[in-house]
Design a protein around this motif. Sequence first.
Motif: not given
Length: 210
Positions: A5-20, A28-32, A34-39
Amino acid sequence: MVFEEVTLYSARLKDIKPFYKDTLGMTIVDESEHSFTIQVGQTRMVFMQNETNEEPFYHFAWMIPSNLFQEAKEWVASRVPLSLQDGQDQTYSMNWNAHSLYFEDPAGNILEFIAHHSAHNERQHAFSTADILKVCEVGIVCEDVLAKVSELERMGIKRWGEISDTFAPMGDMNGLFIVVKKERIWFFSEQKAQVHALEVVVQDVGKLQM
């Protein structure tokens, strides 16, 4: 070495979520809020909302099958501009026997697709997201590279090839910490490396906070 598992931080979560999710088609296997998780193959990647005024960015690499580099390159290039270095959009490392390409997400994270030709992980079909095997590199930025090398060695993580006081690969082909000195310009980028918090879970080592 295997990154579970790798956890990174971002100030642009709303921009990178649709990118991935949409641009790259990752699951996306989990999201809230304040976070989202990709496999990413066998690795979970967690992107957390940064709570400071900083805009963190990182370098990490995804391993792809050794025989599908050109197919993967075409796949990436149809979705996002490839990064250039000296006019080239790919590189080959003789020491690592590996081809790589690079691109960036909307937060400035520097992604790498790497095909290690000594890995013998060939697949016999057209490239898709299912062929992204794992996170195999995570960049660590620090003020003192050799001190960080010694710290990792005390954890049982070995050097992989030659090191210097500005760059040191630690681990093995399956999982590498790319330790670089702060302000060093990232390969295939114009960005200078900066220190940002990150967390990783390494198989047989445990959770590490950097």
